[in-house]
Write a protein that holds these residues in place. Structure first.
Motif, PDB file in Angstrom:
ATOM      1  N   ASN A  57       0.857  -1.193   0.000  1.00  0.00           N
ATOM      2  CA  ASN A  57       0.000   0.000   0.000  1.00  0.00           C
ATOM      3  C   ASN A  57       0.897   1.250   0.000  1.00  0.00           C
ATOM      4  N   ALA A 100      -0.852   8.597   6.131  1.00  0.00           N
ATOM      5  CA  ALA A 100       0.077   7.670   5.460  1.00  0.00           C
ATOM      6  C   ALA A 100       1.371   8.377   5.078  1.00  0.00           C
ATOM      7  N   SER A 112       1.775  15.165  -0.609  1.00  0.00           N
ATOM      8  CA  SER A 112       0.840  14.444  -1.479  1.00  0.00           C
ATOM      9  C   SER A 112       0.665  15.217  -2.775  1.00  0.00           C
ATOM     10  N   PHE A 125      -5.908  14.914   0.173  1.00  0.00           N
ATOM     11  CA  PHE A 125      -7.035  13.970   0.225  1.00  0.00           C
ATOM     12  C   PHE A 125      -8.359  14.631   0.608  1.00  0.00           C
ATOM     13  N   ASP A 135       3.426  11.267  -2.119  1.00  0.00           N
ATOM     14  CA  ASP A 135       2.318  10.329  -1.946  1.00  0.00           C
ATOM     15  C   ASP A 135       1.370  10.602  -3.112  1.00  0.00           C
ATOM     16  N   ILE A 160      -1.231   8.636  -4.322  1.00  0.00           N
ATOM     17  CA  ILE A 160      -2.426   7.785  -4.448  1.00  0.00           C
ATOM     18  C   ILE A 160      -3.675   8.562  -4.868  1.00  0.00           C
ATOM     19  N   GLN A 161      -3.755   9.854  -4.546  1.00  0.00           N
ATOM     20  CA  GLN A 161      -4.954  10.601  -4.933  1.00  0.00           C
ATOM     21  C   GLN A 161      -4.803  11.233  -6.325  1.00  0.00           C
ATOM     22  N   GLY A 179      -0.838   3.476  -3.576  1.00  0.00           N
ATOM     23  CA  GLY A 179      -1.650   2.271  -3.383  1.00  0.00           C
ATOM     24  C   GLY A 179      -2.474   2.014  -4.639  1.00  0.00           C
TER      25      GLY A 179
HETATM   26  C1  PLP Z   1      -3.251  10.942   0.405  1.00  0.00           C
HETATM   27  C2  PLP Z   1      -3.462   9.528   0.859  1.00  0.00           C
HETATM   28  N1  PLP Z   1      -2.414   8.739   1.078  1.00  0.00           N
HETATM   29  C3  PLP Z   1      -2.556   7.457   1.444  1.00  0.00           C
HETATM   30  C4  PLP Z   1      -3.799   6.894   1.617  1.00  0.00           C
HETATM   31  C5  PLP Z   1      -3.936   5.466   1.973  1.00  0.00           C
HETATM   32  O1  PLP Z   1      -2.736   4.879   2.367  1.00  0.00           O
HETATM   33  P1  PLP Z   1      -2.565   3.313   2.253  1.00  0.00           P
HETATM   34  O2  PLP Z   1      -2.537   2.972   0.782  1.00  0.00           O
HETATM   35  O3  PLP Z   1      -1.288   3.024   2.919  1.00  0.00           O
HETATM   36  O4  PLP Z   1      -3.721   2.690   2.968  1.00  0.00           O
HETATM   37  C6  PLP Z   1      -4.938   7.699   1.418  1.00  0.00           C
HETATM   38  C7  PLP Z   1      -6.320   7.212   1.624  1.00  0.00           C
HETATM   39  O5  PLP Z   1      -6.677   6.219   2.145  1.00  0.00           O
HETATM   40  C8  PLP Z   1      -4.758   9.036   1.010  1.00  0.00           C
HETATM   41  O6  PLP Z   1      -5.800   9.825   0.783  1.00  0.00           O
END
Ligand code: PLP
Length: 377
Positions: free
Chosen positions: A64, A93, A142, A146, A171, A173-174, A194
């Motif tokens: 993740n 995260a 990020s 988020f 980061d 993921i978004q 993730g």
């Molecule tokens: C900016 C961001 N980073 C990480 C995550 C999730 O982290 P991981 O993939 O470790 O669960 C999220 C949402 O769940 C997120 O919004």
């Protein structure tokens, strides 16, 4: 109506089929299924690399986002007292791994406010540069915030990082899967993502992308038995190959530490195929049109839109602050009861649609809101 891809994707049929095929193979062949699964994971590696503009050798699979950021945060060859910039209101995260690294390596975390990046980017950049010029080893941020959906000006941030000799760790993921993100063009040194949100995969398989020249400088602190060169030789090619001295790969896949999530990797491969067919710029345009239609509906009802004025700072997320006195938890429950899938991260109302959403949905959301906001008897 589901608009919570920033939370977790509902998986598409081809993704479900890819997982099912892996599970069937596992059920019938046990460890014999692993060859196909490895081939599929290598296919996914090339596709994910193309998605963020790097080579397959610069991709490593992780569980993740957190595990990816943790590998990076622990892997930087720190010196005691090194400083790391993080930002307020980041998803945890991208905070906890830096706190752990600070604890273990005796680092100092500098937490900068996020507010200027919403309405005064030059001020945000100036605040960042003021800290960078006093000596910082890494900046962690990020790509997309988020809660508010703010897309950070990564190209400008990376320029400052380059100028003052700091690594930029993102980061992502978004962003990845909905917002075009070209890692070399943006000057990102390493990112973690993730697979279970905008990418369209499932929990258990995400990735890191680490620039080749950055990877060779990392210490593989979270490495495991599959991080060595030729990790499977002793299991497949006869005696004499069980050794403990094979070097650990000095590239992104050093983070691949042991048995991996076979079905989740197959899911990611199928999911990225779908994204490639549709095209990220096309998906992004589709999502913006959806936002364009919904935003005035909520503004009319007294909600404050948190969407960035600058189109370059927008993302897949459209969030609103509720009018004073409105119980956001109750509203979210009532919307859910009307079949509207959205989220309330730290108290804002967040919609995050993807390619499968229809622009016509704003009418359905308007009806559900009207019902949810009616005085309760
Ligand atoms: C900016 C961001 N980073 C990480 C995550 C999730 O982290 P991981 O993939 O470790 O669960 C999220 C949402 O769940 C997120 O919004």
């Amino acid at each position: 109506m589901y608009a919570n891809y920033a939370g977790m994707t509902p998986i598409a049929a081809p993704v479900e089929e890819a997982m099912h095929a892996t599970v069937v193979e596992l059920a019938t062949r046990g460890v014999g299924a692993i060859g196909t699964a490895i081939a599929r994971r290598e296919a996914a590696r090339a596709k994910v690399a193309a998605l963020v503009g790097v080579t397959a050798e610069e991709i490593g699979f992780v569980t993740n986002t957190t595990s990816g950021i943790r590998a990076l945060a622990l892997g930087i060859p720190w010196r005691r007292g090194d400083r790391v910039v993080i930002f307020a209101r980041e998803f945890p995260a991208n905070v906890t791994p830096w706190q752990r690294a600070a604890d273990v390596f005796d680092l100092r975390l500098e937490r900068l406010p996020i507010a200027p990046w919403h309405d005064d980017v030059p001020r945000g950049l100036a605040e960042l540069e003021a800290v960078l010029r006093t000596g910082v080893r890494a900046v962690a941020v990020s790509a997309v915030q988020f809660q508010t959906g703010l897309r950070m000006p990564l190209a400008a941030i990376s320029q400052l990082c380059r100028r003052w000799g700091a690594l930029l760790v993102v980061d992502a993921i978004q962003a990845v899967g909905v917002v075009p993100l070209d890692m070399p063009a943006l000057g990102i040194d390493a990112l973690a993502c993730g697979g279970h949100k905008w990418l369209g995969g499932v929990t258990g398989c995400g990735f890191v992308a680490i620039r080749a020249d950055v990877a060779v400088r990392l210490r593989p602190l979270v490495a495991g038995w599959t991080s060595h060169g030729d990790p499977f030789g002793f299991l497949l090619r006869g005696p004499g190959l069980l050794r403990a001295d094979a070097p650990i790969r000095a590239r992104a896949d050093m983070v691949e530490d042991g048995a991996f999530a076979l079905a989740a990797s197959a899911a990611l491969d199928a999911a990225v195929d779908l994204l490639a067919q549709l095209g990220i710029p096309e998906i992004y345009g589709h999502v913006q049109r959806w936002h364009d239609l919904l935003e005035p509906v909520l503004v009319e009802l007294g909600f404050k839109s948190l969407r960035a004025a600058d189109p370059e700072a927008r993302s897949g997320i459209l969030s609103f602050r509720a009018p004073n006195g409105l119980n956001i938890v109750g509203l979210h429950e009532r919307l859910g009861a009307s079949g509207i899938g959205c989220a309330i991260p730290d108290g804002v109302l967040r919609f995050s649609p993807h390619w499968s959403n229809s622009p016509a949905e704003h009418a359905q959301i308007a009806d559900a809101l009207a019902l949810a906001l009616r005085p309760q008897s």
